[in-house]
Enzyme design. Structure first.
Site, short mmCIF file in Angstrom:
data_model
loop_
_atom_site.label_atom_id
_atom_site.label_comp_id
_atom_site.label_asym_id
_atom_site.label_seq_id
_atom_site.Cartn_x
_atom_site.Cartn_y
_atom_site.Cartn_z
N SER A 243 0.84 -1.19 0.00
CA SER A 243 0.00 0.00 0.00
C SER A 243 0.88 1.24 0.00
O SER A 243 2.08 1.17 0.26
CB SER A 243 -0.90 0.02 1.23
OG SER A 243 -0.17 0.51 2.33
N LYS A 244 0.25 2.38 -0.27
CA LYS A 244 1.05 3.61 -0.33
C LYS A 244 1.70 3.93 1.02
O LYS A 244 2.74 4.55 1.08
CB LYS A 244 0.21 4.78 -0.84
CG LYS A 244 -0.92 5.18 0.05
CD LYS A 244 -1.60 6.42 -0.50
CE LYS A 244 -2.69 6.87 0.45
NZ LYS A 244 -3.42 8.01 -0.05
N ARG A 245 1.09 3.45 2.07
CA ARG A 245 1.65 3.69 3.42
C ARG A 245 2.95 2.90 3.62
O ARG A 245 3.82 3.28 4.38
CB ARG A 245 0.67 3.24 4.52
CG ARG A 245 -0.64 3.93 4.46
CD ARG A 245 -0.68 5.16 5.35
NE ARG A 245 -1.68 6.07 4.83
CZ ARG A 245 -1.44 7.29 4.41
NH1 ARG A 245 -0.23 7.80 4.46
NH2 ARG A 245 -2.40 8.05 3.92
#
Ligand code: GLU
Length: 508
Positions: free
Chosen positions: A264-266
């Site tokens: 994920s972007k996190r």
């Protein structure tokens, strides 16, 4: 077969994740291999999720990667417009056509009524809280109301949505180009909203209508869209277009390095590597998510590493140009399972590409990086020599600062610890004599080295013992390309000045 037409259909909700770019790439490769067309369509019907700047960011990413669409909102094309919000007026007729044919219905339920339905289902111990065939006949819609009541509600301006009426006890099937035969039981499919109260279509209606109108032949999208395929196939069927439905390929997920779930972007900033193609600054929170571009990746390497996240050509080859990928890509070789992202491997690709790149191709990128670091390039010839001297040592483009910045700025400090036991008066006097010698040598590495060795022989010192001090004099530390090459590129005057300064500093 009709002309291949594929599309990348992002929603402009933020930066472009590397999985998104890989979807673009596979679409692009397939289109180009079949001499077809690659279309960019912006799916912005969900105004709540719309993020200003995201569309331009997507366009810029495609440009940076060299994956230029044939038709797009900013380029136009025969099926204009390519932004769904601008096609708003087009979708309602299809939703109404479905109502007239009995495949959809008007629903007037307020959000409170839907919530009450869910609470009731929960209290009855149900886990399925969807608006579907179980509950539709207990709700306020055109299936339960009299025809004139429905008409009156619509005419009085009561807000309504149009929902698909999913027929029960059927199996929806399609052949996915990657996964093979896929089957869905319609009893598990809810009556999705097709047209919202504001007149905007939902993604489900818009994607089907636009793929049909834009004559899309193949649709490659992420695996996360697989559950939606059932509704889409029903719509293709109910609208009478099933024979024109594109062939689908649901691409495997890109997984976290440990294989535990979708990247994920996190994860990027948390695990210390980029996840977005380019830097993305959220316009609301001003949070900056780092991109491959700014961290020093070449687009050629980025594309190459993405291609290999889920595909191989069946040989050991890993480095491919875009043209080779166009020629060799085949959807049959795309893996079904998720592909683990490995940042070390990503950097390996970039290193290989930097080594392989021509100086001319690297020049503008490195110039930009140097300028950002306050280094101005004036001598082009010298700049080219510098690039060719250090490029094999650079994994990221940003490494050029560390590996070559010393050519432009004399060392501000010296690695004195490394000199320990390697510096004394004899060596200082060697360099004092060498300073005189190099005033007379031809200025090229071989001649400088010869002068160095001759003087060392004369003073009876092993040249090997002098090279490290010489390197530290010129660059400040124990790194960099061969030291005589460095001197030759620095030029006579600069080399003399650095040796002179260092002799004093070392002795102090
Ligand atoms: N708009 C969808 C997205 O944001 C597109 C899915 C599809 O390609 O059908 O990814």
């Amino acid at each position: 077969m009709s002309k291949v037409r594929v599309r990348f259909a992002p929603s402009p909700t933020g930066g472009l994740h590397l999985g998104g770019v890989r979807t673009v790439l596979y679409n692009y490769l397939f289109a180009k291999q079949h001499k077809g067309e690659f279309i960019l369509r912006i799916e912005d019907t969900d105004q709540n999720r719309y993020v200003p700047g995201a569309e331009q960011y997507i366009i810029d990413c495609l440009e940076w990667c060299g994956l230029i669409p044939d038709e797009a909102p900013h380029l136009g094309g025969p099926y204009d417009p390519y932004r769904q919000s601008e096609r708003k007026g087009l979708y309602k007729q299809y939703a109404e056509k479905l109502v007239a044919a009995g495949y959809a219905y008007y629903a007037f339920d307020t959000p409170e009524e839907i919530e009450a339905m869910r609470v009731r289902l929960k209290s009855e111990g149900k886990s399925n809280l969807q608006y579907d065939h179980h509950v539709r006949m207990q709700m306020r819609n055109s299936l339960t109301l009299e025809e004139d009541e429905t008409k009156a509600l619509i005419e009085s301006g009561t807000p309504y949505v149009i929902r698909i009426k999913v027929l029960q006890d059927q199996v929806v099937s399609f052949t996915d180009m990657i996964r093979g035969e896929m089957h869905f039981d319609t009893n598990n499919v809810d009556d999705k909203v097709l047209l919202k109260a504001d007149g905007m279509p939902t993604y489900h209606l818009a994607v089907v209508v636009d793929d049909y109108l834009m004559k899309i032949t193949h649709a490659f999208r992420g695996e996360e869209w697989l559950p939606s395929a059932a509704v889409h196939i029903l719509l293709w069927n109910y609208l009478g277009w099933i024979n024109e439905m594109p062939q689908w390929a649901h691409l495997p997920l890109i997984l976290k390095p440990d294989g535990n779930g979708k990247l994920s972007k996190r994860d990027g900033d948390r695990l210390g590597f980029p996840v977005f193609a380019m830097n993305w600054e959220d316009p609301n929170t001003h949070e900056l998510i780092h991109g491959f571009r700014e961290l020093g990746f070449l687009p050629e390497a980025f594309i190459n590493l993405l291609a290999m996240l889920g595909w191989t050509d069946g040989t050991e080859q890993e480095i491919f140009t875009l043209d080779e990928l166009i020629e060799k890509f085949s959807i049959d070789r795309v893996h079904k399972g998720g592909a683990k992202f490995n940042y070390e491997k990503a950097k390996w690709f970039n290193h290989e590409w930097i080594k392989k790149m021509s100086i001319d191709r690297l020049k503008p990128d490195i110039k930009g990086i140097f300028e950002n670091a306050g280094i101005e390039i004036t001598d082009q010839l010298q700049f080219e020599k510098i690039i060719s001297l250090v490029k094999d040592r650079c994994t990221l483009l940003t490494d050029f600062i560390e590996q070559a910045g010393f050519f432009y700025k004399p060392p501000s400090s010296y690695d004195i610890a490394a000199l320990k036991g390697k510096w004394d008066d004899t060596k200082a006097s060697f360099f004092n004599s060498f300073l005189v010698d190099i005033n007379k040598t031809t200025w090229e590495s071989v001649a400088i080295e010869e002068a160095f060795r001759n003087r060392a022989a004369e003073m009876n010192i092993k040249p090997g013992e002098l090279q490290l001090p010489f390197r530290i004099m010129l660059v400040g530390g124990k790194f960099g390309p061969p030291v005589f090459e460095i001197a030759s590129v620095l030029g006579r005057e600069e080399t003399i000045s650095r040796i002179g300064k260092a002799i004093i500093s070392f002795t102090l």
